[in-house]
Write an enzyme that holds these catalytic residues in place. Structure first.
Site, mmCIF file in Angstrom:
data_model
loop_
_atom_site.group_PDB
_atom_site.id
_atom_site.type_symbol
_atom_site.label_atom_id
_atom_site.label_comp_id
_atom_site.label_asym_id
_atom_site.label_seq_id
_atom_site.Cartn_x
_atom_site.Cartn_y
_atom_site.Cartn_z
ATOM 1 C CB ALA A 35 -0.917 0.015 1.221
ATOM 2 C CB THR A 36 0.198 4.579 -1.525
ATOM 3 O OG1 THR A 36 -0.021 4.013 -2.817
ATOM 4 C CG2 THR A 36 0.919 5.909 -1.658
ATOM 5 C CD GLU A 44 7.377 10.487 9.155
ATOM 6 O OE1 GLU A 44 7.536 11.430 9.959
ATOM 7 O OE2 GLU A 44 6.263 10.112 8.767
ATOM 8 N N GLY A 63 9.101 14.377 11.948
ATOM 9 C CA GLY A 63 8.763 14.480 10.535
ATOM 10 C C GLY A 63 7.780 15.601 10.284
ATOM 11 C CG HIS A 70 2.939 3.342 -4.686
ATOM 12 N ND1 HIS A 70 2.152 2.815 -3.692
ATOM 13 C CD2 HIS A 70 3.740 2.325 -5.088
ATOM 14 C CE1 HIS A 70 2.462 1.542 -3.502
ATOM 15 N NE2 HIS A 70 3.422 1.226 -4.349
ATOM 16 C CB THR A 71 6.233 4.444 -10.014
ATOM 17 O OG1 THR A 71 7.317 3.793 -9.331
ATOM 18 C CG2 THR A 71 6.350 5.948 -9.868
#
Length: 142
Positions: A35-36, A44, A63, A70-71
């Site tokens: 998952a993205t 992170e 952060g 996401h490719t």
């Protein structure tokens, strides 16, 4: 914080699990691939590895930005390597580029992270102030 050398690299190696596949809770399982939102978490985490060797005593990082493009997919059981490359420091703001590649050599994502380095006492105080506000908000009759 000590200076981070130009081009400093850290890696995070992980194995995709079933838990890391796309499942939106209320909407249910969608795709049986990485998952993205897990990719963002791992970006992170890899970005944090950039700052850890250079923190002075009493400092911490927090952060503030994650960019994820996401490719491509990764299946449960596949190994993914996230490479974080330090790109810039602006005061206490640390920037790093991210790249995720499967064990097949396929790039499945790229992006960047930004973190702030602050005294840990300041980070802790901010969280404590938020806890206090939330507790007051939840009190009956408020």
């Amino acid at each position: 914080m000590r200076p981070i050398p130009a081009g400093f690299i850290q890696t995070l190696i992980l194995t995709v699990t079933d838990e890391m596949t796309v499942d939106f809770g209320e909407l249910g399982a969608v795709h049986p691939v990485y998952a993205t939102y897990w990719l963002a978490k791992h970006f992170e985490e890899a970005g944090r590895k950039i700052i850890l060797p250079f923190l002075d005593d009493g400092e911490g990082g927090i952060g503030s930005q994650v960019e994820v493009i996401h490719t491509g997919p990764a299946l449960p059981g596949m190994t993914v390597t996230v490479t974080a490359t330090f790109t810039a420091q602006e005061g206490r703001r640390i920037h790093a580029d991210m790249r995720a590649v499967t064990e097949l050599g396929d790039e499945i994502g790229h992006g960047s992270t930004t973190q702030f380095v602050l005294p840990q006492t300041r980070i802790d105080a901010n969280f404590e102030a938020l806890r206090d506000r939330w507790a007051a908000h939840r009190e009956p009759g408020k």
